[in-house]
Design an enzyme around this catalytic site. Structure first.
Site, PDB file in Angstrom:
ATOM      1  N   ALA A 144       0.806  -1.216   0.000  1.00 25.30           N
ATOM      2  CA  ALA A 144       0.000   0.000   0.000  1.00 25.30           C
ATOM      3  C   ALA A 144       0.843   1.271   0.000  1.00 25.30           C
ATOM      4  CB  ALA A 144      -0.959   0.000   1.185  1.00 25.30           C
ATOM      5  N   THR A 145       2.036   1.210   0.552  1.00 27.42           N
ATOM      6  CA  THR A 145       2.916   2.386   0.516  1.00 27.42           C
ATOM      7  C   THR A 145       3.205   2.762  -0.935  1.00 27.42           C
ATOM      8  OG1 THR A 145       3.936   1.787   2.621  1.00 27.42           O
ATOM      9  CG2 THR A 145       5.179   3.290   1.207  1.00 27.42           C
ATOM     10  N   ASN A 147      -5.701   3.599  10.670  1.00 27.42           N
ATOM     11  CA  ASN A 147      -4.917   2.490  11.206  1.00 27.42           C
ATOM     12  C   ASN A 147      -4.646   2.598  12.700  1.00 27.42           C
ATOM     13  OD1 ASN A 147      -3.462   4.540   9.459  1.00 27.42           O
ATOM     14  ND2 ASN A 147      -1.823   3.932  10.837  1.00 27.42           N
ATOM     15  N   THR A 192       8.898  -7.766 -13.155  1.00 33.39           N
ATOM     16  CA  THR A 192       8.407  -9.140 -13.183  1.00 33.39           C
ATOM     17  C   THR A 192       7.469  -9.383 -12.003  1.00 33.39           C
ATOM     18  OG1 THR A 192      10.428  -9.862 -14.252  1.00 33.39           O
ATOM     19  CG2 THR A 192       9.145 -11.560 -13.123  1.00 33.39           C
ATOM     20  N   CYS A 228       8.402   6.421  19.015  1.00 38.96           N
ATOM     21  CA  CYS A 228       9.715   6.546  19.623  1.00 38.96           C
ATOM     22  C   CYS A 228      10.740   6.828  18.537  1.00 38.96           C
ATOM     23  CB  CYS A 228      10.068   5.248  20.333  1.00 38.96           C
ATOM     24  SG  CYS A 228      10.835   5.489  21.918  1.00 38.96           S
TER      25      CYS A 228
END
Ligand code: PLP
Length: 404
Positions: free
Chosen positions: A73-74, A153, A242, A328
């Site tokens: 998805a990125t 998310n 590919t 963090c």
């Protein structure tokens, strides 16, 4: 029951064994290149790829030809935003998105800003929802793209995508939706929702990591994209390279399983989630739900435990895999930008924990988690002078802290 318990299914999910099973032959005996047109090694894998494309398209109400395979998805988010801007730049240079998008959209939008594109980051309400009216009001004659996520998310809030899709259609603007957390968990239909481009990923729905898709509408309107990767012209020229056939076949199977099991799975998930919510929030004071009370992913629960530091809490329950609302980073402990966008103060943002339930969680694990959370929070609060003062009725906002 086995430890550790995995309750971080928004980050990633394990591969369903039924998915692994269909993938295996494609690593060994069916190893051909799907683009090899001249022999049976190519034909048999092409058949596998096209079957998967149909399974994936069917889950979202699309045509198989509208599925473009990516690495996840990125990449899909990057291709949607960068590809549209590159293709339609002459028409306009304004895009609209929201403050609580995944980093893959936010960071791509910020990169485009540096390249001279104007970006509107719409605010969200207290529950984390984007309003279709805000989208409408942000549109200018330079707007070429609207990008709003289906489900968040961190907090699981589900946006009114069909309403936003309607606004986009009315104004003739391309609508991209990052549906990575929603696909396979709640019904998604690109026709009914008026979506022109949609990102999603296999590893969030019990498929393998490293494969995702961008849905690209072919009719009414036919959406065109400038590719980011050039090469053999695979995937209608939009994404060369590919095809990773085993991953694609697994992605297809994962989508098929979600389609078959979504109705029963989402009910079971919501029941476990509600029990977790009730078990924690019904037994403790000063705990706050983040996100929308009802318009939320069935497996999501995000809670702030006042007077407790989220990272400390995670350390106290090491046998349960969870996520906190603090990122963090090297030098600073930054509270979640999603929670900040909801108006959650930085203390409560630092106190937040995300529970992400999934297909393989059990009632027993939920009961264990409730018990452990109650004990860990109580323990940390016993050590907190602030909690003690608050319990004694001191209004902490009026306290003059002396500086030495
Ligand atoms: C996980 C996630 C992504 C990134 O997906 P990858 O396949 O890991 O690149 C993008 N958007 C949302 C909403 C996500 O939850």
């Amino acid at each position: 029951m086995k430890l550790p318990i995995y309750l971080d299914n928004h980050s990633t999910t394990p591969c369903d064994p039924r998915v692994v099973e269909v993938m295996l032959p494609y690593f060994t005996e069916k190893f051909g290149n799907a683009a090899s047109r001249n022999h049976s090694f190519g034909w048999e894998v092409e058949e596998g790829v096209e079957h998967a494309r149909k399974q994936i398209a069917h889950l979202i109400g699309a045509d198989a030809k509208e599925i473009i395979f990516t690495s996840g998805a990125t990449e899909s988010d990057n291709l949607a935003l960068q590809g549209i801007v590159a293709m339609y730049r002459e028409k306009g240079d304004h895009i609209i998105t929201s403050a609580t998008e995944h980093r893959a959209v936010i960071d791509t939008a910020k990169y485009l800003e540096k390249k001279g594109v104007t970006v509107t980051f719409l605010p969200v309400d207290k529950a984390g929802m984007v309003s279709a009216d805000d989208v409408r009001n942000a549109i200018t004659d330079k707007t070429i793209l609207i990008s709003v996520m289906l489900a968040n998310n961190e907090i699981g809030t589900i946006n009114p995508i069909a309403e936003i899709g309607k606004v986009a259609k009315e104004k003739g603007i391309i609508f991209h939706c990052d549906a990575t957390q929603g696909v396979g968990k709640i019904p998604v239909n690109v026709q009914e929702m008026g979506i022109d481009l949609m990102s999603f990923s296999a590893h969030k729905i019990y498929g393998p990591k490293g494969i995702g898709a961008l849905y690209v509408r072919r009719k009414a309107p036919r959406v065109r994209l400038e590719p980011m990767i050039y090469g053999g012209g695979h995937e209608r020229g939009m994404r060369s390279g590919t095809l990773p056939v085993p991953l694609i076949v697994g992605f297809g199977k994962a989508c098929e399983l979600c389609e078959q099991e979504m109705a029963t799975e989402s009910v079971r998930m919501a029941k476990m989630r509600d029990r977790l919510q009730e078990g924690i929030m019904g037994a403790m004071d000063e705990v706050y739900l983040n996100g929308h009370p009802t318009e939320r992913l069935p497996g999501n629960l995000n809670i702030s435990f006042a007077y407790v530091e989220g990272e400390a809490l995670l350390m106290g329950v090491k046998e349960i895999a969870l996520s906190s609302g603090s990122a963090c980073t090297s030098a600073t402990l930054e509270p979640s930008y999603v929670l900040r966008a909801l108006g959650v103060g930085s203390d409560l943002a630092h106190s937040s924990i995300r529970f992400g339930l999934g297909r393989f969680n059990t009632d027993e694990e939920i009961e264990y988690t409730i018990d452990r959370m109650l004990k860990a929070v109580t323990h940390l609060r016993e050590m907190s002078p602030l909690y003690e003062m608050a319990k004694e009725g001191v209004d902490l906002t009026t306290v003059q802290w002396a500086a030495h």
